[in-house]
Scaffold this motif. Sequence first.
Motif, PDB file in Angstrom:
ATOM      1  N   THR A  46      22.401  20.729  26.120  1.00  0.00           N
ATOM      2  CA  THR A  46      21.476  20.735  25.224  1.00  0.00           C
ATOM      3  C   THR A  46      20.044  20.786  26.563  1.00  0.00           C
ATOM      4  N   THR A  47      20.477  19.535  27.744  1.00  0.00           N
ATOM      5  CA  THR A  47      19.577  19.067  28.213  1.00  0.00           C
ATOM      6  C   THR A  47      19.923  19.795  29.712  1.00  0.00           C
ATOM      7  N   SER A  48      18.612  19.451  30.318  1.00  0.00           N
ATOM      8  CA  SER A  48      18.409  19.807  31.860  1.00  0.00           C
ATOM      9  C   SER A  48      20.133  18.491  32.247  1.00  0.00           C
ATOM     10  N   SER A  49      20.687  19.646  33.878  1.00  0.00           N
ATOM     11  CA  SER A  49      22.207  18.627  33.832  1.00  0.00           C
ATOM     12  C   SER A  49      22.275  18.953  35.089  1.00  0.00           C
ATOM     13  N   LEU A  50      23.188  18.117  35.750  1.00  0.00           N
ATOM     14  CA  LEU A  50      23.616  17.767  37.641  1.00  0.00           C
ATOM     15  C   LEU A  50      25.246  18.611  37.100  1.00  0.00           C
ATOM     16  N   ILE A  51      24.737  19.682  38.000  1.00  0.00           N
ATOM     17  CA  ILE A  51      26.004  20.376  37.391  1.00  0.00           C
ATOM     18  C   ILE A  51      26.833  21.056  39.329  1.00  0.00           C
ATOM     19  N   THR A  70      15.939  28.935  28.175  1.00  0.00           N
ATOM     20  CA  THR A  70      15.655  30.266  27.568  1.00  0.00           C
ATOM     21  C   THR A  70      16.995  30.106  26.238  1.00  0.00           C
ATOM     22  N   SER A  71      16.908  31.066  25.440  1.00  0.00           N
ATOM     23  CA  SER A  71      18.116  31.654  24.606  1.00  0.00           C
ATOM     24  C   SER A  71      19.091  31.594  25.696  1.00  0.00           C
ATOM     25  N   GLY A  72      19.268  32.126  27.223  1.00  0.00           N
ATOM     26  CA  GLY A  72      20.458  32.289  27.384  1.00  0.00           C
ATOM     27  C   GLY A  72      21.276  31.445  28.333  1.00  0.00           C
ATOM     28  N   THR A  73      20.539  31.031  29.175  1.00  0.00           N
ATOM     29  CA  THR A  73      20.729  29.726  29.644  1.00  0.00           C
ATOM     30  C   THR A  73      20.001  28.558  28.967  1.00  0.00           C
ATOM     31  N   PRO A  74      20.711  27.707  28.328  1.00  0.00           N
ATOM     32  CA  PRO A  74      20.293  26.491  26.805  1.00  0.00           C
ATOM     33  C   PRO A  74      20.771  25.201  27.540  1.00  0.00           C
ATOM     34  N   GLY A  75      19.043  24.375  27.403  1.00  0.00           N
ATOM     35  CA  GLY A  75      18.755  23.362  28.682  1.00  0.00           C
ATOM     36  C   GLY A  75      18.422  23.093  29.961  1.00  0.00           C
ATOM     37  N   GLY A  76      18.108  24.065  30.477  1.00  0.00           N
ATOM     38  CA  GLY A  76      17.874  24.727  31.664  1.00  0.00           C
ATOM     39  C   GLY A  76      16.483  24.094  32.083  1.00  0.00           C
ATOM     40  N   PRO A  77      15.946  23.978  33.280  1.00  0.00           N
ATOM     41  CA  PRO A  77      16.179  24.564  34.585  1.00  0.00           C
ATOM     42  C   PRO A  77      17.948  22.901  34.756  1.00  0.00           C
ATOM     43  N   HIS A  78      18.313  23.914  35.931  1.00  0.00           N
ATOM     44  CA  HIS A  78      19.672  22.797  35.977  1.00  0.00           C
ATOM     45  C   HIS A  78      20.075  22.256  37.080  1.00  0.00           C
ATOM     46  N   THR A  79      20.156  20.748  37.798  1.00  0.00           N
ATOM     47  CA  THR A  79      20.263  20.709  38.802  1.00  0.00           C
ATOM     48  C   THR A  79      21.267  20.748  39.292  1.00  0.00           C
ATOM     49  N   TRP A  80      21.462  22.061  40.361  1.00  0.00           N
ATOM     50  CA  TRP A  80      23.046  22.115  40.570  1.00  0.00           C
ATOM     51  C   TRP A  80      23.480  22.059  42.302  1.00  0.00           C
ATOM     52  N   GLY A 116      32.503  10.473  38.590  1.00  0.00           N
ATOM     53  CA  GLY A 116      31.119  10.716  37.659  1.00  0.00           C
ATOM     54  C   GLY A 116      29.895  10.754  38.233  1.00  0.00           C
ATOM     55  N   THR A 117      30.154  11.885  39.211  1.00  0.00           N
ATOM     56  CA  THR A 117      28.546  12.665  39.431  1.00  0.00           C
ATOM     57  C   THR A 117      28.029  13.099  38.924  1.00  0.00           C
ATOM     58  N   PHE A 118      29.096  14.183  39.102  1.00  0.00           N
ATOM     59  CA  PHE A 118      28.576  15.360  37.439  1.00  0.00           C
ATOM     60  C   PHE A 118      28.469  15.629  35.866  1.00  0.00           C
ATOM     61  N   ASP A 119      27.494  16.462  35.460  1.00  0.00           N
ATOM     62  CA  ASP A 119      27.531  15.834  33.826  1.00  0.00           C
ATOM     63  C   ASP A 119      28.797  17.581  33.512  1.00  0.00           C
ATOM     64  N   ALA A 120      28.794  18.553  34.116  1.00  0.00           N
ATOM     65  CA  ALA A 120      29.489  19.425  33.668  1.00  0.00           C
ATOM     66  C   ALA A 120      29.704  20.527  35.378  1.00  0.00           C
ATOM     67  N   ALA A 121      30.181  21.142  35.268  1.00  0.00           N
ATOM     68  CA  ALA A 121      30.966  21.820  36.022  1.00  0.00           C
ATOM     69  C   ALA A 121      31.390  23.231  35.730  1.00  0.00           C
ATOM     70  N   ILE A 122      31.003  24.660  36.319  1.00  0.00           N
ATOM     71  CA  ILE A 122      31.272  26.114  36.609  1.00  0.00           C
ATOM     72  C   ILE A 122      32.361  26.365  37.742  1.00  0.00           C
ATOM     73  N   SER A 123      32.643  27.506  36.974  1.00  0.00           N
ATOM     74  CA  SER A 123      33.505  28.062  38.590  1.00  0.00           C
ATOM     75  C   SER A 123      33.052  29.493  38.121  1.00  0.00           C
ATOM     76  N   ILE A 124      33.352  30.773  38.699  1.00  0.00           N
ATOM     77  CA  ILE A 124      33.186  31.980  38.949  1.00  0.00           C
ATOM     78  C   ILE A 124      33.678  32.701  39.112  1.00  0.00           C
ATOM     79  N   SER A 125      35.259  33.005  39.351  1.00  0.00           N
ATOM     80  CA  SER A 125      35.499  34.393  40.025  1.00  0.00           C
ATOM     81  C   SER A 125      36.005  33.694  41.253  1.00  0.00           C
ATOM     82  N   ALA A 126      36.777  32.532  41.261  1.00  0.00           N
ATOM     83  CA  ALA A 126      36.888  31.669  42.388  1.00  0.00           C
ATOM     84  C   ALA A 126      38.970  31.090  42.104  1.00  0.00           C
ATOM     85  N   ILE A 127      39.272  30.580  40.618  1.00  0.00           N
ATOM     86  CA  ILE A 127      40.537  29.661  41.046  1.00  0.00           C
ATOM     87  C   ILE A 127      41.411  30.502  41.311  1.00  0.00           C
TER      88      ILE A 127
END
Length: 284
Positions: A46-51, A70-80, A116-127
């Motif tokens: 819901t808020t800008s986060s470190l990802i 936006t409705s597609g990227t809630p909470g952005g822009p994010h730092t990553w 404890g560095t990151f608020d969240a994480a994503i991974s697309i087509s890597a695991i």
Amino acid sequence: MSRPEDTLPPDLFYNDPESRKYTTSSRIQTIQSQMTHRALSLLSLTTSSLILDIGCGSGLSGEILSQPSTSGTPGGPHTWIGMDISSSMLGIALEKEVEGDLFLADAGQGVPFRPGTFDAAISISAIQWLCNAETSLDSPMGRLNRFFGGLYASLKRGGRAVCQFYPKNEAQKKMVSQAAVKAGFGAGLLEDDMGTKNAKTYLVLTVGGGEVGDGDITGVVRGMEGVDVLDERRRNARDGKRKRGEEVKGSKGWILRKKEQMERKGRVVKANSKYTGRKRRIQF
């Protein structure tokens, strides 16, 4: 048709020509965008986060993370911050001047960031690339354990991660899920377009802590069983052993039973005393 991860390690497969081909493909750009937006919706930020973007490649997902809210990227822009094993992919990201910081690193060797560095994480087509061992001294489970253990440590309490991947079969899907649970995550699998050639599998992970329910993903993905169920099974199995009279390893009862077994085998053991099985104080 062979899968890319079955042909070469990712740092060799994604050479300069393949990395540029991947990045400039309009089809791949569309699919990557859809999956990144889906992962963001599952993170529920819901808020800008470190990802942390694991397997960030040339920054296709990172460009979406950097977009304003936006409705597609809630909470952005994010730092990553992005990490990838392919220097060619990261080279293209640098050419594009993406807004995230980039690290050349093998996720199968862990996640090289402070706890404890990151608020969240994503991974697309890597695991799915971690499910192959490149040498006889390594193993898929070892690579997965190092990855999920490092990822768990790098996330803040109450943090979430969403990993989209393409499992080869049910056994591989189970292996990935078990590695995440072993690391301490609350976890569950969600599959979009199930049963079709366009099926997408998402591993939704939570780090317990904060408010009640932070470690339960059933509120994130409705109708999906979370790791709380798996954890409960493990607790029941452990408690069942104790109820049947099996001593916990290291307890006084366990030590006495082991000594009796050694005596029956003719071994010399120390006599029992009031100190047998007593915990020793830490000496400074």
